[in-house]
Motif scaffolding. Structure first.
Motif, PDB file in Angstrom:
ATOM      1  N   ASP A 167      -3.063  96.747  56.687  1.00  0.00           N
ATOM      2  CA  ASP A 167      -2.054  97.627  57.194  1.00  0.00           C
ATOM      3  C   ASP A 167      -0.459  96.750  56.463  1.00  0.00           C
ATOM      4  N   THR A 168      -0.031  97.492  55.443  1.00  0.00           N
ATOM      5  CA  THR A 168       1.231  96.923  54.976  1.00  0.00           C
ATOM      6  C   THR A 168       2.355  96.664  56.009  1.00  0.00           C
ATOM      7  N   SER A 169       2.670  97.529  56.921  1.00  0.00           N
ATOM      8  CA  SER A 169       3.574  97.618  57.800  1.00  0.00           C
ATOM      9  C   SER A 169       3.698  96.278  58.737  1.00  0.00           C
ATOM     10  N   VAL A 170       2.256  95.421  58.743  1.00  0.00           N
ATOM     11  CA  VAL A 170       2.125  94.268  59.557  1.00  0.00           C
ATOM     12  C   VAL A 170       3.080  93.079  58.943  1.00  0.00           C
ATOM     13  N   PHE A 171       3.149  93.392  57.576  1.00  0.00           N
ATOM     14  CA  PHE A 171       4.116  92.252  57.007  1.00  0.00           C
ATOM     15  C   PHE A 171       5.572  92.050  57.668  1.00  0.00           C
ATOM     16  N   ASP A 172       5.734  93.167  58.334  1.00  0.00           N
ATOM     17  CA  ASP A 172       7.284  92.936  58.939  1.00  0.00           C
ATOM     18  C   ASP A 172       7.135  91.997  60.291  1.00  0.00           C
ATOM     19  N   LEU A 173       5.938  91.548  60.555  1.00  0.00           N
ATOM     20  CA  LEU A 173       5.866  90.730  61.879  1.00  0.00           C
ATOM     21  C   LEU A 173       6.200  88.972  61.151  1.00  0.00           C
ATOM     22  N   ALA A 174       6.060  88.885  59.842  1.00  0.00           N
ATOM     23  CA  ALA A 174       6.337  87.711  59.206  1.00  0.00           C
ATOM     24  C   ALA A 174       7.693  87.281  59.512  1.00  0.00           C
ATOM     25  N   ILE A 197       2.543  80.268  62.562  1.00  0.00           N
ATOM     26  CA  ILE A 197       3.440  81.428  62.319  1.00  0.00           C
ATOM     27  C   ILE A 197       2.905  82.106  61.097  1.00  0.00           C
ATOM     28  N   PHE A 198       3.226  83.505  61.204  1.00  0.00           N
ATOM     29  CA  PHE A 198       2.800  84.320  59.698  1.00  0.00           C
ATOM     30  C   PHE A 198       4.093  84.243  59.085  1.00  0.00           C
ATOM     31  N   PHE A 205      -2.612  86.783  53.558  1.00  0.00           N
ATOM     32  CA  PHE A 205      -2.471  85.311  53.374  1.00  0.00           C
ATOM     33  C   PHE A 205      -2.432  84.913  51.983  1.00  0.00           C
ATOM     34  N   THR A 206      -1.901  84.186  51.335  1.00  0.00           N
ATOM     35  CA  THR A 206      -2.038  83.527  50.342  1.00  0.00           C
ATOM     36  C   THR A 206      -2.169  81.892  50.578  1.00  0.00           C
TER      37      THR A 206
END
Length: 302
Positions: free
Chosen positions: A56-63, A89-90, A132-133
């Motif tokens: 879910d691309t919206s999850v990247f907002d947690l980073a 952490i993310f 994750f990279t």
């Protein structure tokens, strides 16, 4: 390590509400500080749920960045409680570039090092490659299998899926780590039967205890606990099994958590690794002249 070390582990549930999750982490840190801990390990992604059950691309907002609110809060707690804290952490490193990152906060110097998860799984319910990279290879802070120097010793920090790879533990040991620490997030598919669940748990604990034995180092493991639902509804979610533990350099269990929220503490004698390595000198007897094929993916029946 120059002196005995009191090590703590916070095993907790977590929520996507970072404030609530970090409040729970702080509660554990404060309790362990009161009990005399000097070094405390938090679990993988302790500030959020384990969001990798879906893509879910919206999850990247947690980073967040390394100078973001989670790290800033942990730095303040390390200073106030006179602790070395290993958190998770993310990490948003750049636009479109994210890592699963362990952060090491020294009681005196703040953020002294990072470790970006090197082995990234992609399995049902654990879709981490979407988010994750892998960490960069090489040596130096935040690169490869490089220990982090703190006021309490040199910490070999690895993350979750890294725990299955003896190469990672060995490289941390060869780089002078005083102990190995694994923040992790692992649990059962609720549809697995009891026998399969026990096999999985035993394998998870056994492989990490074996890293202690093979390298003559203490190992500290923090796992999350509680049931987390699959936001997509495609599965029954994950039952994170807890079971955090601390072992000595012969793999001996010093303390182990159950399935629920728990705060562990154990004492690690300063010279125990030195004594064990004198009796079992695995590093001395390694045949480094004969291991070249370990850099191959597979040997294809040569």
């Amino acid at each position: 390590m120059n002196s005995d070390l009191s090590v703590g582990v916070v095993q907790q549930s977590a929520w996507n509400d970072k404030r609530r999750s970090l409040d729970e982490s702080e509660r554990g840190l404060r309790e362990l500080a009161r009990r005399g801990a000097q070094l405390v390990l938090l679990q993988e992604l302790h500030a959020t749920t384990y969001f990798c059950q879906t893509e879910d691309t919206s999850v990247f907002d947690l980073a967040e960045s390394l100078d973001g609110p989670t790290v800033s809060r942990l730095i303040a707690l390390a200073r106030e409680l006179d602790l070395v804290i290993v958190g998770s952490i993310f990490e948003r490193r750049a636009a479109g570039l994210y890592h699963n990152t362990a952060v090491v906060l020294d009681r005196e110097r703040g953020l002294v090092g990072t470790y970006r998860k090197m082995h990234i799984p992609d399995d049902p319910g654990f879709y981490e490659k979407f988010y994750f990279t892998p960490g960069d290879s090489g040596h130096g802070n935040g690169r490869g299998f490089t220990p982090v120097d703190t006021s309490l010793g040199r910490l070999g920090v690895l993350v979750c899926w890294d725990q299955w790879y003896p190469e990672a533990a060995r490289l941390m040991a060869l780089a002078g780590a005083d102990l190995l620490l694994y923040p992790t997030a692992i649990g059962w598919d609720p549809n697995d039967d009891a026998a399969e669940q026990q096999r999985q748990f035993d394998a998870w604990q056994l492989i990490q205890r074996s890293h202690a034995v093979a390298n003559g180092l203490p190992v500290v493991v923090a796992n999350r606990t509680g049931h987390e639902t699959d936001p997509s509804g495609h599965s029954d979610g994950i039952n994170f099994w807890g079971g955090s533990f601390i072992v000595g350099p012969q793999g001996e269990l010093l303390t182990q958590a159950g399935r629920n929220t728990e705060h562990l503490i154990a004492n690690i004698p300063a010279r125990r690794s030195e004594t064990v390595r004198r009796i079992w000198p695995y590093l001395r007897d390694r045949r480094i002249d004969a291991y070249q094929d370990l850099t191959e993916r597979y040997l294809d029946h040569r």
